[in-house]
Design a protein around this motif. Structure first.
Motif, PDB file in Angstrom:
ATOM      1  N   GLN A  59     -13.552 -16.051  26.740  1.00  0.00           N
ATOM      2  CA  GLN A  59     -14.519 -16.650  25.832  1.00  0.00           C
ATOM      3  C   GLN A  59     -15.783 -15.791  25.797  1.00  0.00           C
ATOM      4  O   GLN A  59     -16.129 -15.154  26.783  1.00  0.00           O
ATOM      5  CB  GLN A  59     -14.886 -18.062  26.293  1.00  0.00           C
ATOM      6  N   GLN A  60     -16.448 -15.794  24.686  1.00  0.00           N
ATOM      7  CA  GLN A  60     -17.661 -14.984  24.554  1.00  0.00           C
ATOM      8  C   GLN A  60     -18.750 -15.520  25.468  1.00  0.00           C
ATOM      9  O   GLN A  60     -19.016 -16.718  25.509  1.00  0.00           O
ATOM     10  CB  GLN A  60     -18.150 -15.018  23.099  1.00  0.00           C
ATOM     11  N   VAL A  61     -19.373 -14.625  26.229  1.00  0.00           N
ATOM     12  CA  VAL A  61     -20.460 -15.003  27.136  1.00  0.00           C
ATOM     13  C   VAL A  61     -21.756 -15.124  26.339  1.00  0.00           C
ATOM     14  O   VAL A  61     -22.090 -14.239  25.550  1.00  0.00           O
ATOM     15  CB  VAL A  61     -20.618 -13.954  28.256  1.00  0.00           C
ATOM     16  N   PRO A  62     -22.524 -16.201  26.515  1.00  0.00           N
ATOM     17  CA  PRO A  62     -23.807 -16.326  25.797  1.00  0.00           C
ATOM     18  C   PRO A  62     -24.747 -15.191  26.193  1.00  0.00           C
ATOM     19  O   PRO A  62     -24.667 -14.657  27.291  1.00  0.00           O
ATOM     20  CB  PRO A  62     -24.352 -17.676  26.279  1.00  0.00           C
ATOM     21  N   ARG A  63     -25.666 -14.845  25.306  1.00  0.00           N
ATOM     22  CA  ARG A  63     -26.660 -13.822  25.625  1.00  0.00           C
ATOM     23  C   ARG A  63     -27.522 -14.284  26.786  1.00  0.00           C
ATOM     24  O   ARG A  63     -27.883 -15.452  26.897  1.00  0.00           O
ATOM     25  CB  ARG A  63     -27.550 -13.550  24.411  1.00  0.00           C
ATOM     26  N   LEU A  64     -27.904 -13.314  27.656  1.00  0.00           N
ATOM     27  CA  LEU A  64     -28.713 -13.647  28.814  1.00  0.00           C
ATOM     28  C   LEU A  64     -30.055 -14.240  28.416  1.00  0.00           C
ATOM     29  O   LEU A  64     -30.623 -15.044  29.136  1.00  0.00           O
ATOM     30  CB  LEU A  64     -28.946 -12.400  29.672  1.00  0.00           C
ATOM     31  N   ALA A  65     -30.572 -13.807  27.250  1.00  0.00           N
ATOM     32  CA  ALA A  65     -31.869 -14.313  26.820  1.00  0.00           C
ATOM     33  C   ALA A  65     -31.857 -15.828  26.672  1.00  0.00           C
ATOM     34  O   ALA A  65     -32.878 -16.488  26.788  1.00  0.00           O
ATOM     35  CB  ALA A  65     -32.289 -13.656  25.507  1.00  0.00           C
ATOM     36  N   GLU A  66     -30.678 -16.382  26.378  1.00  0.00           N
ATOM     37  CA  GLU A  66     -30.566 -17.828  26.230  1.00  0.00           C
ATOM     38  C   GLU A  66     -30.388 -18.521  27.583  1.00  0.00           C
ATOM     39  O   GLU A  66     -30.643 -19.704  27.715  1.00  0.00           O
ATOM     40  CB  GLU A  66     -29.397 -18.155  25.308  1.00  0.00           C
ATOM     41  N   GLU A  67     -29.913 -17.795  28.583  1.00  0.00           N
ATOM     42  CA  GLU A  67     -29.647 -18.366  29.888  1.00  0.00           C
ATOM     43  C   GLU A  67     -30.836 -18.231  30.837  1.00  0.00           C
ATOM     44  O   GLU A  67     -31.055 -19.075  31.693  1.00  0.00           O
ATOM     45  CB  GLU A  67     -28.443 -17.671  30.541  1.00  0.00           C
ATOM     46  N   PHE A  68     -31.596 -17.174  30.681  1.00  0.00           N
ATOM     47  CA  PHE A  68     -32.596 -16.793  31.679  1.00  0.00           C
ATOM     48  C   PHE A  68     -33.951 -17.379  31.319  1.00  0.00           C
ATOM     49  O   PHE A  68     -34.411 -17.272  30.185  1.00  0.00           O
ATOM     50  CB  PHE A  68     -32.681 -15.269  31.759  1.00  0.00           C
ATOM     51  N   THR A 435     -30.775   2.506  30.883  1.00  0.00           N
ATOM     52  CA  THR A 435     -30.120   1.560  29.979  1.00  0.00           C
ATOM     53  C   THR A 435     -28.722   2.029  29.599  1.00  0.00           C
ATOM     54  O   THR A 435     -27.806   1.218  29.445  1.00  0.00           O
ATOM     55  CB  THR A 435     -30.967   1.343  28.712  1.00  0.00           C
ATOM     56  N   ASP A 436     -28.550   3.353  29.449  1.00  0.00           N
ATOM     57  CA  ASP A 436     -27.200   3.875  29.183  1.00  0.00           C
ATOM     58  C   ASP A 436     -26.273   3.567  30.346  1.00  0.00           C
ATOM     59  O   ASP A 436     -25.109   3.193  30.163  1.00  0.00           O
ATOM     60  CB  ASP A 436     -27.250   5.391  28.954  1.00  0.00           C
ATOM     61  N   LEU A 437     -26.793   3.724  31.558  1.00  0.00           N
ATOM     62  CA  LEU A 437     -25.994   3.465  32.750  1.00  0.00           C
ATOM     63  C   LEU A 437     -25.605   1.991  32.828  1.00  0.00           C
ATOM     64  O   LEU A 437     -24.464   1.652  33.153  1.00  0.00           O
ATOM     65  CB  LEU A 437     -26.795   3.869  33.989  1.00  0.00           C
ATOM     66  N   ILE A 438     -26.553   1.127  32.502  1.00  0.00           N
ATOM     67  CA  ILE A 438     -26.263  -0.305  32.525  1.00  0.00           C
ATOM     68  C   ILE A 438     -25.262  -0.667  31.439  1.00  0.00           C
ATOM     69  O   ILE A 438     -24.345  -1.467  31.655  1.00  0.00           O
ATOM     70  CB  ILE A 438     -27.564  -1.110  32.362  1.00  0.00           C
ATOM     71  N   SER A 439     -25.412  -0.052  30.260  1.00  0.00           N
ATOM     72  CA  SER A 439     -24.493  -0.338  29.160  1.00  0.00           C
ATOM     73  C   SER A 439     -23.053  -0.051  29.554  1.00  0.00           C
ATOM     74  O   SER A 439     -22.123  -0.757  29.141  1.00  0.00           O
ATOM     75  CB  SER A 439     -24.873   0.482  27.927  1.00  0.00           C
ATOM     76  N   ASP A 440     -22.856   0.993  30.368  1.00  0.00           N
ATOM     77  CA  ASP A 440     -21.503   1.363  30.781  1.00  0.00           C
ATOM     78  C   ASP A 440     -20.853   0.296  31.644  1.00  0.00           C
ATOM     79  O   ASP A 440     -19.630   0.275  31.813  1.00  0.00           O
ATOM     80  CB  ASP A 440     -21.531   2.689  31.554  1.00  0.00           C
ATOM     81  N   THR A 441     -21.646  -0.602  32.231  1.00  0.00           N
ATOM     82  CA  THR A 441     -21.092  -1.626  33.132  1.00  0.00           C
ATOM     83  C   THR A 441     -20.818  -2.942  32.428  1.00  0.00           C
ATOM     84  O   THR A 441     -20.277  -3.865  33.040  1.00  0.00           O
ATOM     85  CB  THR A 441     -22.066  -1.898  34.290  1.00  0.00           C
ATOM     86  N   LEU A 442     -21.229  -3.063  31.166  1.00  0.00           N
ATOM     87  CA  LEU A 442     -21.188  -4.367  30.517  1.00  0.00           C
ATOM     88  C   LEU A 442     -19.843  -4.700  29.885  1.00  0.00           C
ATOM     89  O   LEU A 442     -19.619  -5.851  29.496  1.00  0.00           O
ATOM     90  CB  LEU A 442     -22.297  -4.446  29.460  1.00  0.00           C
ATOM     91  N   ASN A 443     -18.980  -3.706  29.720  1.00  0.00           N
ATOM     92  CA  ASN A 443     -17.635  -3.939  29.184  1.00  0.00           C
ATOM     93  C   ASN A 443     -17.662  -4.713  27.870  1.00  0.00           C
ATOM     94  O   ASN A 443     -16.897  -5.658  27.667  1.00  0.00           O
ATOM     95  CB  ASN A 443     -16.777  -4.701  30.196  1.00  0.00           C
ATOM     96  N   GLY A 444     -18.572  -4.336  27.018  1.00  0.00           N
ATOM     97  CA  GLY A 444     -18.604  -4.934  25.692  1.00  0.00           C
ATOM     98  C   GLY A 444     -19.326  -6.257  25.596  1.00  0.00           C
ATOM     99  O   GLY A 444     -19.408  -6.848  24.520  1.00  0.00           O
ATOM    100  N   GLU A 445     -19.854  -6.786  26.707  1.00  0.00           N
ATOM    101  CA  GLU A 445     -20.569  -8.053  26.650  1.00  0.00           C
ATOM    102  C   GLU A 445     -21.861  -7.901  25.855  1.00  0.00           C
ATOM    103  O   GLU A 445     -22.487  -6.842  25.871  1.00  0.00           O
ATOM    104  CB  GLU A 445     -20.889  -8.549  28.060  1.00  0.00           C
ATOM    105  N   ARG A 446     -22.261  -8.971  25.181  1.00  0.00           N
ATOM    106  CA  ARG A 446     -23.443  -8.918  24.319  1.00  0.00           C
ATOM    107  C   ARG A 446     -24.697  -9.171  25.151  1.00  0.00           C
ATOM    108  O   ARG A 446     -25.297 -10.244  25.124  1.00  0.00           O
ATOM    109  CB  ARG A 446     -23.325  -9.945  23.209  1.00  0.00           C
ATOM    110  N   ARG A 447     -25.063  -8.174  25.922  1.00  0.00           N
ATOM    111  CA  ARG A 447     -26.289  -8.259  26.713  1.00  0.00           C
ATOM    112  C   ARG A 447     -27.102  -6.993  26.509  1.00  0.00           C
ATOM    113  O   ARG A 447     -26.537  -5.899  26.439  1.00  0.00           O
ATOM    114  CB  ARG A 447     -25.964  -8.450  28.186  1.00  0.00           C
ATOM    115  N   GLU A 448     -28.417  -7.154  26.424  1.00  0.00           N
ATOM    116  CA  GLU A 448     -29.310  -6.020  26.209  1.00  0.00           C
ATOM    117  C   GLU A 448     -29.686  -5.402  27.556  1.00  0.00           C
ATOM    118  O   GLU A 448     -30.199  -6.122  28.437  1.00  0.00           O
ATOM    119  CB  GLU A 448     -30.574  -6.459  25.476  1.00  0.00           C
TER     120      GLU A 448
END
Length: 660
Positions: A59-68, A435-448
């Motif tokens: 299932q799609q994970v909600p954006r962190l901005a909505e959780e945090f 940020t590029d390094l972090i992006s590589d760990t997100l596996n396509g999740e919609r997080r900034e």
């Protein structure tokens, strides 16, 4: 030291666990703490990402901005109680908080607690001599009221021990007062011959120096009279927007060593460079009293001042203290704090103070020559126990670490020898890599990635704050990491507007937390004032414009032109060439300003040919520069005239310079 093991953390673990500096592989040199922290942070992200993959059922994970829940106001307060802040409060209360005039010997009176610096009155048969005049007319007037309760003898001389503002800005209070009482009375003003040169040198960096000095001394911080952390060498800097920068020039100067007899008092002035190059030590041989100015006070010496100044010459400083010690004084009356009484006490205190300076100086050079970098040396050098425990060497003002960096810079300049420093990455470039390094760990999740960094900064600071709530002490590594992250995000303008507020709250709170753990009043004040600036958007800072106007109005005309000339707007006028001549009819002065290749020079003559020649008075010209008079109006009224060129051309010329 064991190597850091980067392992997968449980999802419930903090994304920024506590850590100890270690080696990356067990064979390489120490890894910077921020790099090690980042590596552990990245590991935790991978673990979290893997855990979410296992549990989210695609299932799609909600954006962190909505959780945090982002921080909406600072957690740390300026009034947070820590062991360090309580030490400063106790020290200030004991040394400076009570306004008093202390009698030393039979004829020496020291005013303590009225301002940052002391003022000293020496009574002779024919009058009195005043040593130093504090930092304001208000404080010096209050002190003179107290001195006049002791004697009404005329002031025969004022000795200025050095150029620092907390020793000279109250001079006019004495001159004005005495002139009313004794219109024909002459008052000598005596100082070392370098004092005016030192004043002008300070004026060159006035814009930033003014702001940083008020940060260092905490001039704008709210004061609690029952729990004052002070300024390390005095209660507080008593100066504000109404500062009087009229400083009468010395009527007498000396170079190395000179004897005087004034007001029935015999005394010697000795050039003793230390905290400043123009430092004067005063010696009264009959009274066996020495006045070493700022070469010693009850705090570790300020070999480097964080308000911004060239590092002081430690070698000259301890040599000057050796010279002072040879006098074998029975009284030592400094320009800050309480006097020292007793030949043995004076000698032993001077010895410990000079030993501390020499130890830090020599050990810094020893490790420099072994190839260590400044940050490494600052961590390696500790004072010997006897010196570290000495009451005059507590780090309430200067610090050992700052002194080491200052000494390093004095000998080797800004470059530590580490090639990374030659052309370092910009903050923006570092953030892009992170940020590029972090992006590589997100596996396509919609997080900034920038949101993840901001959240990590907040979590680090919250962890420190929770530690404070539990133990009474902040975890400074967590706060420093939080501060580093938010600074990187804010300076790169990479946050959305709704997150800038949260970043600023984290920054303010982290600055306060770090500041509350400082035993150096300078450090505490700087952190706390900077936090106040960020929180208020710099709206409540002291505005130096009024003081700037006063400096312009009271400075020699050539100095005003040189100040304008040093503010060329970079490449803004790089292709323009000007020769502008000035005739000041009230003083019969002539000058020429040239501008070429964005380089401006001032000459004390008229150069030919010139495009523009302006004729006016020094008063009118200075008023147009400060904004107190309208330039066009002065031209239309004849206050400013042009024998060549036009007012429009001159205004275009002035547009090549910063006016603030």
């Amino acid at each position: 030291m064991q190597a850091a093991n980067i392992t997968c953390l449980s999802v419930e673990s903090s994304p920024y666990p506590s850590y100890n500096p270690g080696t990356w592989t067990g064979t390489a040199s120490s890894v910077p703490q921020n790099l090690l922290a980042l590596s552990m942070f990245m590991s935790s992200l991978k673990c979290k990402s893997k855990s979410r993959e296992d549990t989210r059922n695609h299932q799609q994970v909600p954006r962190l901005a909505e959780e945090f829940q982002y921080m909406q106001e600072p957690l740390a307060k300026m009034t947070d109680h820590t062991e360090s802040s309580e030490r400063l409060v106790r020290f200030t209360e004991k040394e400076f908080l009570t306004k008093e005039v202390v009698k030393v010997g039979t004829n020496i009176h020291v005013a303590i607690g009225f301002a940052l610096a002391n003022s000293i009155m020496i009574e002779g048969n024919e009058g009195v001599i005043i040593i130093d005049t504090t930092e304001s007319v208000d404080s010096m007037s209050e002190i003179m009221d107290e001195f006049r309760k002791i004697t009404d003898k005329p002031v025969k001389a004022i000795i200025l021990t050095h150029f620092h503002t907390d020793h000279i800005l109250g001079t006019q209070a004495i001159i004005g007062r005495e002139k009313k009482l004794r219109p024909s009375q002459h008052i000598d003003i005596i100082a070392h011959e370098l004092i005016f040169q030192q004043m002008l040198g300070f004026a060159s960096t006035y814009g930033i120096g003014y702001k940083r000095a008020h940060r260092q001394f905490g001039s704008r911080l709210p004061r609690n009279s029952r729990a004052m952390t002070g300024s390390g060498i005095g209660p507080f800097l008593r100066i504000g927007n109404n500062a009087n920068f009229v400083i009468p020039l010395p009527t007498k100067t000396y170079k190395y060593h000179k004897s005087y007899e004034i007001a029935g008092l015999e005394f010697e002035l000795i050039h003793t460079p230390g905290e400043t190059d123009d430092q004067t030590t005063i010696w009264l041989p009959k009274e066996r009293a020495v006045f070493p100015a700022d070469n010693i006070y009850k705090a570790f010496p300020n070999i480097y001042a964080i308000r911004g100044s060239p590092s002081r010459d430690a070698k000259s400083w301890y040599a000057s203290l050796d010279q002072t010690r040879k006098l074998e004084a029975e009284y030592l009356v400094g320009s800050h704090g309480q006097p020292i009484v007793g030949k043995e006490a004076v000698s032993n205190t001077l010895l410990a103070y000079r030993d501390a300076i020499k130890y830090v100086h020599d050990q810094t050079l020893r490790l420099v020559n072994k190839g260590y970098f400044p940050t490494q040396i600052a961590e390696m050098i500790k004072l010997p126990d006897v010196l570290a425990d000495h009451p005059y060497l507590q780090e309430h003002y200067g610090t050992v670490a700052w002194s080491i960096r200052g000494i390093y810079t004095k000998y080797l300049g800004w470059f530590s020898g580490d090639p990374k420093e030659l052309y370092p990455m910009t903050q923006s470039a570092q953030l892009k890599k992170m940020t590029d390094l972090i992006s590589d760990t997100l596996n396509g999740e919609r997080r900034e990635p920038v949101e993840i960094l901001l959240q990590n900064a907040q979590e680090s600071h919250v962890k420190s704050h929770n530690t404070y709530l539990n133990t009474g002490e902040h975890d400074l590594n967590e706060d420093k990491w939080a501060l580093q992250l938010v600074d990187m995000l804010l300076e790169s303008n990479s946050l959305k507007p709704n997150l800038v507020h949260a970043a600023n709250q984290i920054k303010v709170s982290a600055l306060r937390a770090i500041g509350s753990e400082q035993i150096s009043a300078n450090a505490r004040n700087y952190y706390m004032t900077y936090a106040m600036e960020v929180e208020s958007g710099q709206k409540h800072l002291l505005n130096p414009s009024d003081t700037r106007k006063h400096v312009i109005k009271t400075s020699p005309m050539k100095r005003v032109l040189e100040a304008i000339c040093s503010n060329v707007k970079g490449l803004h006028c790089q292709y323009d060439n000007y020769t502008v001549s000035y005739s000041f009819i009230d003083t019969n002065e002539v000058y020429t300003t040239t501008l070429r290749n964005s380089v401006c020079d001032v000459y004390s003559t008229v150069l030919e040919p010139h495009q523009i020649n302006i004729s006016t008075t020094t008063t009118i010209f200075k008023s147009t520069i400060t904004g107190d008079a309208d330039f066009d109006q002065q031209v239309s009224q004849g206050g400013i005239t042009f024998s060549s060129g036009t007012s429009a051309q001159f205004k275009t010329f002035l547009s090549c310079f910063d006016r603030e």
